[in-house]
Enzyme design. Structure first.
Site, mmCIF file in Angstrom:
data_model
loop_
_atom_site.group_PDB
_atom_site.id
_atom_site.type_symbol
_atom_site.label_atom_id
_atom_site.label_comp_id
_atom_site.label_asym_id
_atom_site.label_seq_id
_atom_site.Cartn_x
_atom_site.Cartn_y
_atom_site.Cartn_z
ATOM 1 N N ASN A 62 0.835 -1.212 0.000
ATOM 2 C CA ASN A 62 0.000 0.000 0.000
ATOM 3 C C ASN A 62 0.864 1.253 0.000
ATOM 4 O O ASN A 62 1.923 1.316 0.634
ATOM 5 C CB ASN A 62 -1.048 0.005 1.120
ATOM 6 N N GLU A 64 0.409 5.335 0.490
ATOM 7 C CA GLU A 64 -0.527 6.365 0.945
ATOM 8 C C GLU A 64 -0.084 7.752 0.506
ATOM 9 O O GLU A 64 0.998 7.949 -0.042
ATOM 10 C CB GLU A 64 -0.698 6.259 2.462
ATOM 11 N N CYS A 73 -4.145 0.529 -2.522
ATOM 12 C CA CYS A 73 -3.978 -0.738 -1.809
ATOM 13 C C CYS A 73 -2.867 -1.587 -2.428
ATOM 14 O O CYS A 73 -2.587 -1.493 -3.638
ATOM 15 C CB CYS A 73 -5.265 -1.560 -1.881
ATOM 16 N N GLU A 75 -2.875 -4.762 -3.131
ATOM 17 C CA GLU A 75 -3.312 -5.734 -4.146
ATOM 18 C C GLU A 75 -3.396 -5.101 -5.526
ATOM 19 O O GLU A 75 -3.021 -5.709 -6.534
ATOM 20 C CB GLU A 75 -4.691 -6.299 -3.773
ATOM 21 N N CYS A 112 -10.003 -5.573 -0.070
ATOM 22 C CA CYS A 112 -11.192 -4.713 0.013
ATOM 23 C C CYS A 112 -12.042 -4.897 -1.246
ATOM 24 O O CYS A 112 -11.610 -5.519 -2.228
ATOM 25 C CB CYS A 112 -10.778 -3.255 0.184
ATOM 26 N N CYS A 115 -10.512 -3.742 -4.560
ATOM 27 C CA CYS A 115 -9.453 -4.656 -5.017
ATOM 28 C C CYS A 115 -10.062 -5.936 -5.587
ATOM 29 O O CYS A 115 -9.593 -6.450 -6.599
ATOM 30 C CB CYS A 115 -8.500 -4.988 -3.873
HETATM 31 N N1 THU Z 1 -5.337 -1.592 2.333
HETATM 32 C C1 THU Z 1 -4.749 -2.423 1.416
HETATM 33 O O1 THU Z 1 -3.601 -2.214 1.008
HETATM 34 N N2 THU Z 1 -5.481 -3.478 0.980
HETATM 35 C C2 THU Z 1 -6.765 -3.759 1.349
HETATM 36 O O2 THU Z 1 -7.385 -4.642 0.780
HETATM 37 C C3 THU Z 1 -7.361 -3.007 2.440
HETATM 38 C C4 THU Z 1 -6.667 -1.766 2.855
HETATM 39 C C5 THU Z 1 -4.574 -0.429 2.780
HETATM 40 C C6 THU Z 1 -5.110 0.883 2.288
HETATM 41 C C7 THU Z 1 -4.599 1.834 3.341
HETATM 42 O O3 THU Z 1 -3.291 2.246 2.972
HETATM 43 C C8 THU Z 1 -4.525 0.992 4.602
HETATM 44 O O4 THU Z 1 -4.581 -0.354 4.181
HETATM 45 C C9 THU Z 1 -5.641 1.250 5.593
HETATM 46 O O5 THU Z 1 -6.877 1.146 4.988
#
Ligand code: THU
Length: 160
Positions: A62, A64, A73, A75, A112, A115
């Site tokens: 991930n 940000e 994310c 994935e 999520c 994704c």
């Molecule tokens: N996140 C992912 O990388 N994958 C997911 O399927 C769920 C959430 C990340 C996004 C964000 O940077 C952090 O987790 C908190 O939501």
């Protein structure tokens, strides 16, 4: 009118040591990917590792942004990296691992919704399911056989 029931099959392992060798290795790759994630805002680090049919392993994590919705994310970073570098190579499986700086994540962390939708596109295009294996920092590991099983009533290009 009719009522239907959905069923989705998943295997729940008590811990990573119960996985077969290939899955264990892929999960270890996902951990390496996680160690490079950029998540200073959520402090929730996610790593993903995709195994392609040619044996190549693609990492994603991930990423940000101070403008929160602009992040991405793990994935989707992984699957888009695979799609951009190996456009026609089938995906065999995907491993996902997550941890938090604030608590021990002891439940499996599935992809999520956004994704799942993105990954489904690749599964449909390659005309073959791929496994998704996911866990938290410790504890149980979930393995599903396909994206379709994670996303009933999904949207796809047939509607367009
Ligand atoms: N996140 C992912 O990388 N994958 C997911 O399927 C769920 C959430 C990340 C996004 C964000 O940077 C952090 O987790 C908190 O939501």
């Amino acid at each position: 009118m009719k009522k239907i029931n959905f069923s989705a099959e998943a295997i729940i392992y008590d811990d990573i040591s119960e996985l077969n060798k290939e899955d264990q290795k892929l999960m270890e790759e996902a951990k390496i990917a996680k160690s490079k994630s950029y998540a200073p805002y959520s402090e929730f680090n996610v790593g993903a590792a995709l195994l392609l049919e040619n044996g190549v392993i693609i990492h994603g994590n991930n990423q940000e942004s101070a403008a929160y919705p602009s992040g991405m994310c793990a994935e989707r970073v992984a699957v888009w990296k695979a799609g951009s570098e190996y456009p026609n190579m089938k995906i065999k499986k995907l491993a996902i691992v997550a941890s938090s700086k604030n608590s021990t994540v002891d439940k499996p962390v599935g992809p999520c919704g956004a994704c799942r939708q993105t990954l489904l596109e690749y599964e449909i295009n390659q005309k073959a399911p791929f496994e998704v294996i996911f866990m938290g920092e410790v504890g149980k590991v979930v393995k599903t056989k396909s994206l379709v099983s994670l996303l009933p009533f999904s949207f796809d290009s047939s509607y367009l």
